[in-house]
Design an enzyme around this catalytic site. Sequence first.
Site, mmCIF file in Angstrom:
data_model
loop_
_atom_site.group_PDB
_atom_site.id
_atom_site.type_symbol
_atom_site.label_atom_id
_atom_site.label_comp_id
_atom_site.label_asym_id
_atom_site.label_seq_id
_atom_site.Cartn_x
_atom_site.Cartn_y
_atom_site.Cartn_z
ATOM 1 N N ASP A 73 -25.000 33.148 -111.077
ATOM 2 C CA ASP A 73 -26.180 33.168 -110.224
ATOM 3 C C ASP A 73 -27.396 33.014 -111.141
ATOM 4 O O ASP A 73 -27.465 33.637 -112.191
ATOM 5 C CB ASP A 73 -26.203 34.510 -109.481
ATOM 6 C CG ASP A 73 -27.450 34.712 -108.644
ATOM 7 O OD1 ASP A 73 -28.313 33.820 -108.641
ATOM 8 O OD2 ASP A 73 -27.545 35.758 -107.996
ATOM 9 N N SER A 74 -28.361 32.191 -110.751
ATOM 10 C CA SER A 74 -29.448 31.818 -111.655
ATOM 11 C C SER A 74 -30.461 32.923 -111.923
ATOM 12 O O SER A 74 -31.302 32.788 -112.793
ATOM 13 C CB SER A 74 -30.202 30.620 -111.087
ATOM 14 O OG SER A 74 -30.942 31.010 -109.948
ATOM 15 N N GLY A 75 -30.434 33.993 -111.163
ATOM 16 C CA GLY A 75 -31.404 35.063 -111.345
ATOM 17 C C GLY A 75 -32.419 35.163 -110.228
ATOM 18 O O GLY A 75 -33.260 36.062 -110.228
ATOM 19 N N GLY A 76 -32.363 34.256 -109.254
ATOM 20 C CA GLY A 76 -33.310 34.298 -108.144
ATOM 21 C C GLY A 76 -33.246 35.602 -107.372
ATOM 22 O O GLY A 76 -34.276 36.152 -106.977
ATOM 23 N N ASP A 97 -34.164 29.648 -107.649
ATOM 24 C CA ASP A 97 -34.804 29.682 -106.336
ATOM 25 C C ASP A 97 -35.559 30.995 -106.174
ATOM 26 O O ASP A 97 -35.427 31.900 -106.993
ATOM 27 C CB ASP A 97 -33.762 29.550 -105.225
ATOM 28 C CG ASP A 97 -32.813 30.756 -105.188
ATOM 29 O OD1 ASP A 97 -32.472 31.277 -106.263
ATOM 30 O OD2 ASP A 97 -32.399 31.169 -104.085
ATOM 31 N N GLN A 138 -32.730 27.940 -98.519
ATOM 32 C CA GLN A 138 -33.521 29.127 -98.188
ATOM 33 C C GLN A 138 -34.148 28.939 -96.802
ATOM 34 O O GLN A 138 -33.715 28.081 -96.045
ATOM 35 C CB GLN A 138 -34.572 29.385 -99.270
ATOM 36 C CG GLN A 138 -33.995 29.898 -100.593
ATOM 37 C CD GLN A 138 -33.446 31.320 -100.505
ATOM 38 O OE1 GLN A 138 -33.642 32.043 -99.524
ATOM 39 N NE2 GLN A 138 -32.737 31.747 -101.559
ATOM 40 N N GLY A 161 -30.706 34.064 -99.594
ATOM 41 C CA GLY A 161 -31.691 34.746 -98.770
ATOM 42 C C GLY A 161 -31.151 35.433 -97.543
ATOM 43 O O GLY A 161 -31.918 35.826 -96.657
ATOM 44 N N ASP A 205 -19.448 36.205 -102.622
ATOM 45 C CA ASP A 205 -19.480 37.249 -103.655
ATOM 46 C C ASP A 205 -20.253 38.424 -103.102
ATOM 47 O O ASP A 205 -21.094 38.269 -102.215
ATOM 48 C CB ASP A 205 -20.158 36.747 -104.930
ATOM 49 C CG ASP A 205 -21.677 36.803 -104.806
ATOM 50 O OD1 ASP A 205 -22.283 37.775 -105.295
ATOM 51 O OD2 ASP A 205 -22.276 35.902 -104.185
#
Length: 376
Positions: A92-95, A146, A194, A221, A271
Amino acid sequence: MQFKLEATDAASRARAATITLDHGTIETPIFMPVGTVATVKGVHQKELSEEINPDIILGNTYHLYLRPQTPILEKAGGIHKFMNWDRNILTDSGGYQVYSLSANRKIKEEGVKFKSHIDGSYHFFTPENVMEIQRTIGADIIMAFDECTPYPCDYNYAKRSMHMTHRWLDRCINHLEKTPLKYDYNQTFFPIVQGSTYKDLRKQSAEYIASVGAEGNAIGGLSVGEPAEEMYEMTDVVTSILPKDKPRYLMGVGTPINILENIALGIDMFDCVMPTRNGRNGMLFTAHGSINIKNKKWEDDFSPIDEMGITWVDTAYSKAYVRHLFTVNEMLGRQIGTIHNLGFYLWLVREARKHILAGDFTTWKNKMVKQMDKRL
């Protein structure tokens, strides 16, 4: 990445497929255990691979960037070698972490300035450096950067955030094309839909994400506090638009019932920290309902934790013994709860797959939802 659709359910959008990556084949629907900091908390890799047996697990860019830091991961040869895991990993990119750090971050067009939850130091994430970080971490599936909007969320804020997420996506793609692979295997990139809980925004975002033509797509989201029915409504809107010939990943979801209902709406990948977090707190999921193992009613119940369970702990330990472990605050109780819950989640998605292939998924799903919606 190769995606092969194997079967669809006649009465819903549920589907069974395979995703083939360089670290192996993933049979969907799939649940990805969360290994935030290069470990699924409380579980040895041997237990993870042999008992729980997931085709893919999840790590988190924000946390791995802070600890152990990307230079260590690169020196180790990537996250697979660092943690001794030879199957697939998604980062996961950290958004979501940016969303959860609302009191300690500032979002601008350029990116996000945030304060580390560890030592208070300041850092800056941009779509470009998040792509570089994920190249260095070395996951098989990497996510676009995102903004995950909160719930409830003002319409105008949700709209502005969605458009910024789309602009960030374009920057991610442009930079990724210039950023070479670090290791001897490929990486697959997923953008993220989103739009909060607004149908028109979700539709617009799904159409934009679909137009990018990525190998897979994610929905973000959701599962941030909205009622389950709103989650299902938004998922329904998005899966009706996202391409059928690519995997769909619903991020951060959810309860066992949430997972089955979203499989019915066409989701392939999930997840959530719920099975591990709840397991550490004594809440055990089963096919017949959930068990608060701390309750006194289990004090002298010497029956197995779960006679139907797929992991060795399910029949090796009694309810009375596991309750005792929680009562005396023994770490083993938390480990048993975690292994049991992860085993149950993997059993659940694999049973769903069997019933999709057999053609009776909807009947089975409805029965399971009624059974699981109980406290034992």
